[in-house]
Design a protein around this motif. Structure first.
Motif, mmCIF file in Angstrom:
data_model
loop_
_atom_site.group_PDB
_atom_site.id
_atom_site.type_symbol
_atom_site.label_atom_id
_atom_site.label_comp_id
_atom_site.label_asym_id
_atom_site.label_seq_id
_atom_site.Cartn_x
_atom_site.Cartn_y
_atom_site.Cartn_z
ATOM 1 N N PHE A 210 -11.036 -2.050 1.413
ATOM 2 C CA PHE A 210 -9.695 -1.462 1.414
ATOM 3 C C PHE A 210 -9.768 -0.190 2.252
ATOM 4 O O PHE A 210 -9.690 -0.242 3.450
ATOM 5 N N VAL B 197 0.860 -1.185 0.000
ATOM 6 C CA VAL B 197 0.000 0.000 0.000
ATOM 7 C C VAL B 197 0.894 1.232 0.000
ATOM 8 O O VAL B 197 1.840 1.323 0.798
ATOM 9 N N TRP C 216 -3.215 0.650 -4.013
ATOM 10 C CA TRP C 216 -2.892 -0.764 -3.728
ATOM 11 C C TRP C 216 -1.906 -1.283 -4.755
ATOM 12 O O TRP C 216 -2.004 -0.977 -5.955
#
Length: 510
Positions: free
Chosen positions: A271, A203, A344
């Protein structure tokens, strides 16, 4: 198996009815993890929503025989009882086995096992003429390969046999801080080369802050003191928030995470996109409010609300897979064009391109260097997930998405087609091999079905609210951001079928 056989016979009859009339149909699953505008006509569908059973698990062979609408969380729950796991588990619990095979899906184990379709051993499919066949590498192999990324346009998937691997109790997770885009990409490639790693993703929280996360399946920690961390309970911290705190540490941090918590670590908050819902409603974003509103912050509910609210017209939601050497250049572009973070990062095995439908090979430059003449790129890919709000006029919204698509093409990347597609038809078939695809449709009698292009092309949500007073009110609500958000939440809480509902309402008024 008797119930399955009966259901397949019904589907064969339904498909044969359309075939005889040469009427196109679409396959209806009852839910979706797509962010495209979807419009199903109840009279023109083949309903496979009842095919949601695990038929058998063979412990000795390490295989599972499942129907296509089995979601990931149900599959994992049942295989865990046998101390087994699917090699690739999509991060959202509601993503289905069938969707993963014909729609392209990967996760943090895909650098090792490939995309989800590479874990499938055989499939049962009802062809466009209503006959059903079994396809695998050894039987009907051309069809088996052609079904990958076909989005149900060659036939109707009715059963999947997939490979399983041995389960361990935990994933030993190590968070590696990074301080640059290039450093994050290099660390991703380094961790994928380590044989002991079972999972790798990352990330980026800012241009100069990120974390690469590697994981190993273990029954106990290899270290003397390791914290056990969970992410699935309402009072647990969201995974990305926890990871962001560890990204600022000077050295890597290792924790033990129960395997199911790891596999679905991104479910709560989808997420980090759930954060934008708090901003939309001017709600404080803290651990207490996340606990109180936890019910709404799971992906099944969030997808329902997203489609009902029409907010796909206000967010950039794109996943792209790029040759590893070009991933940094693309991320630099996203930083300059959108400034959207977090992003991501997920490495994918080199056969990822072949899993993404009928994509043409890439012969361009990688990392600034041209590929040797006569060869195409045959290396690691990195998936970059770009998800965040982009409040703008419709004209500007389309333009910036098209600019993003242009950059992806320039760098040899491919979009995940669950997302909205803004290509023209000529642009689309410049990326995908139309000749090979159409030959497959001709061979298997599917030329009268919608093509992949027909299914994924963007419609900008035309005619998706119906007519009359009710349709007018819906348009007004959806045009006002705050009200549309409330409407989406209302519909999600109400539950029910949110994809066919419009047609059912119309039918009642006829």
């Amino acid at each position: 198996m008797d119930a399955h056989t009966s259901a397949v016979d019904t589907i064969c009859t339904r498909v044969r009815h359309f075939y005889d009339a040469r009427r196109p149909f679409r396959v209806y699953h009852g839910s979706t993890n797509s962010t495209r505008h979807l419009d199903f006509d109840q009279s023109s569908i083949v309903d496979v929503s009842s095919l949601n059973h695990i038929l058998s698990i063979n412990v000795e062979r390490r295989t599972a025989l499942v129907e296509p609408n089995v979601p990931m969380d149900v599959l994992v729950q049942e295989t865990m009882k046998m101390s087994l796991l699917p090699p690739v588990v999509m991060e959202f619990p509601g993503i289905t086995v069938g969707g993963g095979f014909v729609g392209t899906a990967g996760e943090s184990s895909s650098f090792k096992h490939g995309l989800f379709d590479r874990t499938v051993l055989s499939v049962e499919v009802v062809l466009a003429n209503g006959t059903h066949v079994i396809a695998s590498k050894s039987s009907n192999s051309e069809l088996f390969e052609g079904l990958r990324g076909s989005f149900g346009t060659l036939g109707v998937l009715t059963m999947v046999e997939l490979r399983l691997v041995d389960m361990k109790k935990y994933v030993e997770v190590t968070y590696h801080p990074t301080n640059s885009i290039e450093g994050a990409m290099a660390k991703l490639e380094e961790e994928t080369s380590r044989e002991e790693n079972d999972y790798v993703d990352g990330v980026l929280f800012a241009k100069n802050s990120g974390v690469v996360v590697s994981g190993r399946l273990v029954d106990a920690s290899t270290q003397t003191t390791t914290t056990i961390r969970r992410f699935c309970r309402p009072w647990d911290e969201w995974f990305y928030i926890h990871a962001s705190k560890l990204a600022s540490k000077p050295t890597p941090t290792t924790e033990l995470v129960p395997v199911q918590d790891y596999l679905f670590r991104y479910d709560r908050g989808a997420f980090w996109t759930g954060m934008y819902a708090f901003r939309h409603f001017w709600m404080p974003f803290n651990r207490l409010t996340r606990l109180i509103l936890d019910y709404f912050m799971h992906t099944r509910i969030m997808y329902h609300a997203l489609h009902a609210s029409g907010h796909t017209d206000r967010y950039i939601i794109q996943d792209v897979a790029l040759p590893a050497g070009n991933a940094a250049a693309f991320t630099q572009y996203v930083d300059a064009a959108f400034g959207l973070y977090p992003l991501w990062l997920c490495p994918l095995r080199k056969d990822g391109r072949e899993s993404m439908g009928y994509a043409r090979p890439y012969w361009g430059a990688v990392g600034g260097e041209a590929i040797r003449s006569g060869n195409d790129y045959d290396g690691l890919y990195i998936n970059v997930g770009v998800w965040g709000p982009h409040p703008s006029s419709q004209e500007k919204y389309v333009r910036v998405n098209r600019e993003l698509e242009d950059k992806v093409r320039e760098l040899g990347g491919l979009k995940w087609l669950y997302a909205r597609v803004f290509y023209t038809e000529d642009e689309f078939w410049g990326i995908y091999n139309r000749e090979r695809y159409m030959a497959m449709r001709e061979k298997y009698g599917a030329t009268w079905l919608p093509t992949v292009w027909d299914k994924v092309r963007d419609t900008m949500g035309k005619d998706d609210v119906g007519g009359g007073v009710k349709g007018t009110l819906k348009r007004v609500v959806k045009s006002w951001g705050f009200l549309s958000g409330l409407y989406g939440v209302y519909k999600a809480v109400l539950g029910g079928d949110y994809l066919l509902e419009k047609k059912r309402e119309k039918k009642k008024t006829q």
